[in-house]
Every structure is written in C-alpha cells, then in structure tokens.
Write a protein that holds these residues in place. Structure first.
Motif, PDB file in Angstrom:
ATOM      1  N   ASP A  27      22.448  56.421  83.374  1.00  9.82           N
ATOM      2  CA  ASP A  27      21.696  57.292  84.293  1.00  9.82           C
ATOM      3  C   ASP A  27      22.585  58.414  84.825  1.00  9.82           C
ATOM      4  OD1 ASP A  27      19.379  55.851  83.958  1.00  9.82           O
ATOM      5  OD2 ASP A  27      19.599  54.707  85.826  1.00  9.82           O
ATOM      6  N   ASP A  30      23.171  60.920  82.088  1.00  8.68           N
ATOM      7  CA  ASP A  30      21.975  61.725  81.876  1.00  8.68           C
ATOM      8  C   ASP A  30      21.876  62.843  82.919  1.00  8.68           C
ATOM      9  OD1 ASP A  30      19.556  62.289  80.461  1.00  8.68           O
ATOM     10  OD2 ASP A  30      18.437  61.414  82.148  1.00  8.68           O
ATOM     11  N   LYS A  31      22.211  62.553  84.154  1.00  8.62           N
ATOM     12  CA  LYS A  31      22.128  63.545  85.237  1.00  8.62           C
ATOM     13  C   LYS A  31      23.115  64.697  85.050  1.00  8.62           C
ATOM     14  CE  LYS A  31      20.420  60.433  88.753  1.00  8.62           C
ATOM     15  NZ  LYS A  31      20.721  59.702  89.992  1.00  8.62           N
TER      16      LYS A  31
END
Length: 83
Positions: A27, A30-31
């Motif tokens: 996550d 991805d950011k």
C-alpha cells in the motif's frame, strides 16, 4: 530516473501477520508510485539466506559458513606432510 532496491525482507512469527505487513508495504509503495517485479518476488518463505545472515520468523542470525569451511581444512602439522 530508475532506482533499484535489491531486497525487502518482511519476517514475522505467523502467516497472518506476514500477509498484513506485506499488504502495508505494498500500500505504501502504491501511494508513492514504487513498483516491484512479481517475477522476482518470494512470499512466505520459512527462511531466507541473505549475505551471511539467515532471516526467519525468529529473527536474524549470522551464519558461520566462511568459518566452517576453514574448520574443515586439514592443515599440515609436520614438514613431511607439507611436502
């Protein structure tokens, strides 16, 4: 610009915790637009050897591979065996 990160090791005591941390790391990646190659990924290995260390759910331990090799050598103890 291309940046290569060689190793990301996530070691946990149980598989549920392991997958939780993997999801957290992915996550975050991805950011910030960091991508990993699935073909080069290893997930849920019981232990990994990295350089001269073993990493597993218990922690990190140094291996003595290089020392063990020298301990197996039979060094000559007299001049006759040296020749």
């Amino acid at each position: 610009i291309y940046v290569y990160i060689n190793n990301i090791i996530i070691a946990n005591k149980n598989i549920e915790e392991h997958f939780k941390y993997i999801k957290t790391v992915l996550d975050i990646f991805d950011k910030v637009y960091i991508y990993i190659s699935i073909e080069k990924s290893f997930i849920a290995y019981p232990l990994v050897r990295l350089l001269s260390y073993i990493v597993n759910g218990e922690g990190v331990a140094k291996t003595d591979d290089r020392i063990a090799i020298f301990k197996k050598f039979k060094f000559p103890d007299t001049f006759e065996t040296l020749e």
